[in-house]
Design an enzyme around this catalytic site. Structure first.
Site, PDB file in Angstrom:
ATOM      1  N   LYS A 193       9.039  18.265  10.362  1.00  0.00           N
ATOM      2  CA  LYS A 193      10.016  17.652   8.673  1.00  0.00           C
ATOM      3  C   LYS A 193      10.150  19.488   8.180  1.00  0.00           C
ATOM      4  O   LYS A 193      10.894  20.566   7.467  1.00  0.00           O
ATOM      5  CB  LYS A 193       9.844  16.825   7.919  1.00  0.00           C
ATOM      6  CG  LYS A 193       9.837  15.608   8.878  1.00  0.00           C
ATOM      7  CD  LYS A 193       9.355  14.530   7.263  1.00  0.00           C
ATOM      8  CE  LYS A 193       7.987  14.628   7.933  1.00  0.00           C
ATOM      9  NZ  LYS A 193       7.195  13.892   9.335  1.00  0.00           N
TER      10      LYS A 193
ATOM     11  N   GLY B 188       1.164  17.255   6.815  1.00  0.00           N
ATOM     12  CA  GLY B 188       0.914  18.304   6.791  1.00  0.00           C
ATOM     13  C   GLY B 188       2.274  18.428   6.953  1.00  0.00           C
ATOM     14  O   GLY B 188       2.691  18.093   8.244  1.00  0.00           O
TER      15      GLY B 188
ATOM     16  N   ARG C 103      -1.228  -1.380 -11.388  1.00  0.00           N
ATOM     17  CA  ARG C 103      -1.310  -0.933 -12.898  1.00  0.00           C
ATOM     18  C   ARG C 103      -2.491  -0.966 -13.229  1.00  0.00           C
ATOM     19  O   ARG C 103      -2.874  -0.936 -14.516  1.00  0.00           O
ATOM     20  CB  ARG C 103      -0.857  -2.053 -13.831  1.00  0.00           C
ATOM     21  CG  ARG C 103       1.115  -2.073 -13.282  1.00  0.00           C
ATOM     22  CD  ARG C 103       1.933  -3.459 -14.207  1.00  0.00           C
ATOM     23  NE  ARG C 103       0.894  -4.700 -13.339  1.00  0.00           N
ATOM     24  CZ  ARG C 103       0.950  -6.097 -13.685  1.00  0.00           C
ATOM     25  NH1 ARG C 103       2.752  -6.262 -14.436  1.00  0.00           N
ATOM     26  NH2 ARG C 103       0.129  -7.215 -13.559  1.00  0.00           N
TER      27      ARG C 103
ATOM     28  N   GLN D 132       5.138  11.864   6.333  1.00  0.00           N
ATOM     29  CA  GLN D 132       4.710  10.779   7.257  1.00  0.00           C
ATOM     30  C   GLN D 132       6.462  10.615   7.451  1.00  0.00           C
ATOM     31  O   GLN D 132       6.493  11.537   7.811  1.00  0.00           O
ATOM     32  CB  GLN D 132       3.914   9.847   6.383  1.00  0.00           C
ATOM     33  CG  GLN D 132       3.275   9.534   6.585  1.00  0.00           C
ATOM     34  CD  GLN D 132       2.696  10.284   5.242  1.00  0.00           C
ATOM     35  OE1 GLN D 132       3.613   9.827   4.126  1.00  0.00           O
ATOM     36  NE2 GLN D 132       1.553  10.535   4.966  1.00  0.00           N
TER      37      GLN D 132
END
Length: 428
Positions: free
Chosen positions: A16, A40, A143, A224
């Site tokens: 990517k 990475g 939260r 990912q």
């Protein structure tokens, strides 16, 4: 101007970074929309310099491009500062970097819990990097998370941290027999990080939407990949966020109607890191060939990747889940000098044929790949720059992957260099 998403179409490590770097020269903004420093990208520049980037978007390497860390990313501030300083030391201009005020922080208790829980899982471990990413996302959903904007208000930071450590320290001390974390020390440490990062903290959602309204070009890149998506991947052996196209919207604040195309990055074979099912995994000399010739070692951890043949079931699934409009096929050169190249076209599960992703975890664990065999090619293809330059059998391989996956292969990568690509269709 519409936005473009770059998404991994397998288990990650598809290249990517190379794709985003190639497109980044045409972009005004490159946005990282999920994940943390548990992933990475490796980018090789035209002059041969290699950069391993873990948290900042690859657009930081493109002059004139604004790199953005979106609200969907979890940020380890110490790591981010180290990466900023490391890039600056190598002559990279990081002054235009923007980091979302809404991005959640990776805290010391996240790293501590990540490591100890994974250790206690033993043979059932997920295979995390131990960098606190999963626990940080857990607190976000629960939260009780702490966000980058909280570093700008000492009172809020102290109040939130004291509250969350009441529970986390009980777990660390009484369940795992570890030391409690000193809240005051963490507040002092993180306020210093806040002072360093304050110039980069902005309302990135507003900035990006204003940029699109002005006609700017925006590229959204994830870490990912599809099969590690917490909803659509091989759960529970997944990451804790959504690398798929839907996650690009949530992690950037850009509406889905503003996305024009989705580029799926797919390797000419398959790899994965960590635990979990992998139907086409190889344990023979062919697996060694892919490992060594592909340099299949993790950018972040250095872990050896598991290697296997191309899985078209996963390819079809990724095209469907992400709405992929174009495929960017990487590392085709690694398959050179093989007599024949298998492609997994479907599975057999308990004696029954299956051409789509199995519905259950059990089904995928029981999946036996059904292979189709194509003739290989002996020529070195790293110097090819047009599709016709490729050997006939290499062209047939690419065309067969298109048929099986249901999307056009618009770019074929034939080496690690920025220029080592065959562009069949312009992506921008």
């Amino acid at each position: 101007m519409p936005a473009i998403v770059v998404v991994g179409a397998q288990w990650g490590d598809e290249g990517k970074g190379k794709a985003a770097d190639l497109l980044g020269g045409e972009m005004d903004y490159v946005v990282r929309y999920q994940g943390g420093n548990n992933a990475g990208h490796t980018v090789v520049t035209p002059d041969g310099e290699k950069f391993a980037i873990h948290l900042t978007p690859v657009g930081v390497l493109t002059p004139g491009c604004t790199p953005v860390i979106g609200n969907g990313v979890v940020v380890d501030p110490k790591f981010l500062i180290s990466e900023i300083d490391g890039l600056a030391a190598r002559g990279v201009d990081v002054s235009k970097l923007m980091v979302s005020a809404d991005a959640h922080l990776v805290m010391p208790h996240h790293r501590a819990l990540d490591r100890v829980v994974e250790r206690y899982l033993g043979s059932s471990r997920i295979g995390t990097t131990g960098r606190g990413i999963g626990p940080a996302y857990g607190d976000k959903v629960g939260r009780t998370g702490i966000r980058l904007q909280d570093l700008l208000d000492p009172k809020i930071l102290e109040k939130k941290l004291q509250l969350v450590l009441r529970e986390k320290n009980q777990v660390l001390v009484k369940v795992y027999n570890r030391k409690a974390i000193d809240a005051d020390a963490v507040v002092d440490e993180y306020l210093e990080y806040g002072r360093r990062l304050e110039p980069y903290i902005v309302d990135t959602c507003l900035e990006l939407n204003n940029a699109l309204n002005r006609g700017a070009k925006v590229l959204l890149e994830g870490a990912q990949a599809t099969m590690l998506d917490v909803d659509h991947g091989t759960y529970p052996f997944v990451t804790s966020s959504n690398p798929t196209t839907g996650g690009a919207c949530m992690g950037s604040g850009i509406a889905p109607t503003r996305i024009d195309s989705v580029i799926g990055i797919i390797k000419a074979y398959t790899t994965r890191v960590g635990s979990g099912p992998f139907p086409t995994e190889l344990f023979d000399e062919y697996g060694e060939h892919l490992l060594k010739n592909g340099g299949e070692y993790g950018v972040t951890t250095g872990r050896q990747r598991r290697c296997g043949w191309f899985d078209a079931v996963i390819g079809r699934y990724s095209v469907r889940v992400n709405g992929i409009t174009d495929l960017f096929l990487t590392k085709a050169d690694v398959l050179s000098k093989l007599d024949r190249v298998p492609i997994c076209v479907g599975y057999d599960i308990d004696g029954e044929p299956c051409d789509e992703m199995p519905m259950t975890q059990t089904g995928l664990h029981h999946a036996i790949p059904r292979y189709e065999y194509l003739d290989g090619w002996s020529q070195d293809i790293s110097g090819c720059r047009t599709f016709d330059d490729l050997p006939k059998n290499a062209r047939k391989y690419v065309e067969r992957l298109e048929e099986l996956c249901g999307a056009q292969v618009s770019v074929v990568g034939v080496g690690p260099g920025r220029e080592q690509n065959i562009v069949r269709k312009e992506l921008v």
